[in-house]
Design an enzyme around this catalytic site. Structure first.
Site, PDB file in Angstrom:
ATOM      1  CG  ASP A  83      45.474  51.484  45.567  1.00 24.91           C
ATOM      2  OD1 ASP A  83      44.806  50.563  45.066  1.00 24.91           O
ATOM      3  OD2 ASP A  83      45.814  51.505  46.778  1.00 24.91           O
ATOM      4  N   GLY A 211      44.710  44.600  50.634  1.00 18.04           N
ATOM      5  CA  GLY A 211      44.724  44.332  52.076  1.00 18.04           C
ATOM      6  C   GLY A 211      45.692  43.242  52.462  1.00 18.04           C
TER       7      GLY A 211
HETATM    8  P1  13P Z   1      46.890  47.026  53.519  1.00 19.24           P
HETATM    9  O1  13P Z   1      46.072  48.017  54.278  1.00 19.24           O
HETATM   10  O2  13P Z   1      46.691  45.624  54.012  1.00 19.24           O
HETATM   11  O3  13P Z   1      48.304  47.399  53.436  1.00 19.24           O
HETATM   12  O4  13P Z   1      46.325  47.036  52.019  1.00 19.24           O
HETATM   13  C1  13P Z   1      46.617  48.134  51.180  1.00 19.24           C
HETATM   14  C2  13P Z   1      45.829  48.105  49.926  1.00 19.24           C
HETATM   15  O5  13P Z   1      45.134  47.169  49.614  1.00 19.24           O
HETATM   16  C3  13P Z   1      45.953  49.290  49.057  1.00 19.24           C
HETATM   17  O6  13P Z   1      45.176  49.180  47.921  1.00 19.24           O
END
Ligand code: 13P
Length: 284
Positions: A83, A211
């Protein structure tokens, strides 16, 4: 079963549902994610960041996650993904460690640079059979920009998204339609018209929504209708884990065995992941 992230995304796309991509930074969270997916019999993606690799010692966390997948998921497809890789170096490090799907996030660069960096990553990754997710538009996080941004300025421009995909050949695209990471205040309603336009211009690219921790049913349903096939979740898992730990550490804790505390935190995360999987798959 360790499976291709690209196949998992396309299976969801072809069948009109979405999967979750969940961040893990330790063994317990990895177990919670895989156990939830196995219980729900739904494919999922488990992902790590550069910070997690550095925190745990690169191959240590990669091997732990692979072992958890192997042990707990049976024949259920589970993808393993990097990620928010911020550079070719980070992506190369993840690939070297055996992660077969990576994100290059050059979304803070201008369009030309985003395309150039992403293309370099695709040229490096594809010959190694590694899939690449790019990001275009800004998905803000707390502390990065003003809490009340001009959303029109920072969300994904559909034509720029099309250009980036055509120039780079990426396999999946993260987009900004008013969504935000962690506790950053999101746009009150996502820009559905914008998502419609992106989807119409790019019908053959799985769209990823970062997110998604605070995303509720109606938003998920609308997003999936418009091409989103994967929702990223980290903050809600952290909250579940940390809240459980705090319950033990706030009062004077007389539990000597840390496994008792960590097992409770693991169960709390598993429950959250189960709920997210239901949310992303049962779209009514
Ligand atoms: P959140 O902060 O909403 O959990 O999103 C995490 C995210 O998009 C990791 O790539």
């Amino acid at each position: 079963m360790l499976a291709s992230v690209k196949d998992i995304l396309w299976e969801a796309k072809n069948n009109g549902y979405a999967v979750g991509a969940f961040n893990a930074s330790n063994m317990e969270v990895a177990q919670a994610i895989i156990r939830a997916a196995a219980k729900k019999k739904c494919p999922a993606i488990i992902q790590v960041t550069e910070k997690t690799l550095s925190y745990a010692g690169d191959s240590v966390i990669v091997e732990v996650i692979k072992a958890v997948i192997e042990k707990e998921s049976g024949s259920l497809p589970i993808g393993f993904h990097l990620d928010h890789g911020r550079s070719l170096e980070v992506v190369a490090r993840a690939i070297e460690l055996g992660i077969t799907s990576v994100m290059i996030d050059a979304s803070r660069s201008d369009l030309q640079d985003n395309i150039a960096i992403t293309k370099r990553v695709v040229d490096f990754a594809h010959p190694k059979k590694v899939a690449v997710q790019a990001e275009i538009g800004n998905v803000p996080r707390l502390g990065e920009i003003d809490q009340n941004p001009n959303w029109d300025k920072i969300m994904t421009d559909p034509l720029e998204a099309k250009w980036l995909v055509e120039e780079t050949g990426v396999d999946a695209l993260a987009i900004g339609i008013g969504n935000a990471h962690d506790f950053f205040r999101e746009r009150p309603e996502p820009d559905w018209e914008r998502l419609d336009s992106i989807h119409k211009l790019l019908p053959d690219i799985p769209l990823i929504l970062h997110g998604a921790s605070d995303w509720v049913n109606h938003k998920v349903v609308e997003a999936v209708k418009r091409g989103v096939v994967c929702f990223n979740v980290d903050t809600d898992l952290r909250i579940a884990f940390n809240t459980t730990l705090c319950q033990f550490t706030h009062d004077k804790c007389d539990i000597l065995d840390p496994r008792k505390i960590l097992a409770e935190a693991r169960d709390a995360v598993q429950k959250v992941v189960e709920k997210k999987i239901d949310l992303f798959r049962n779209l009514k």
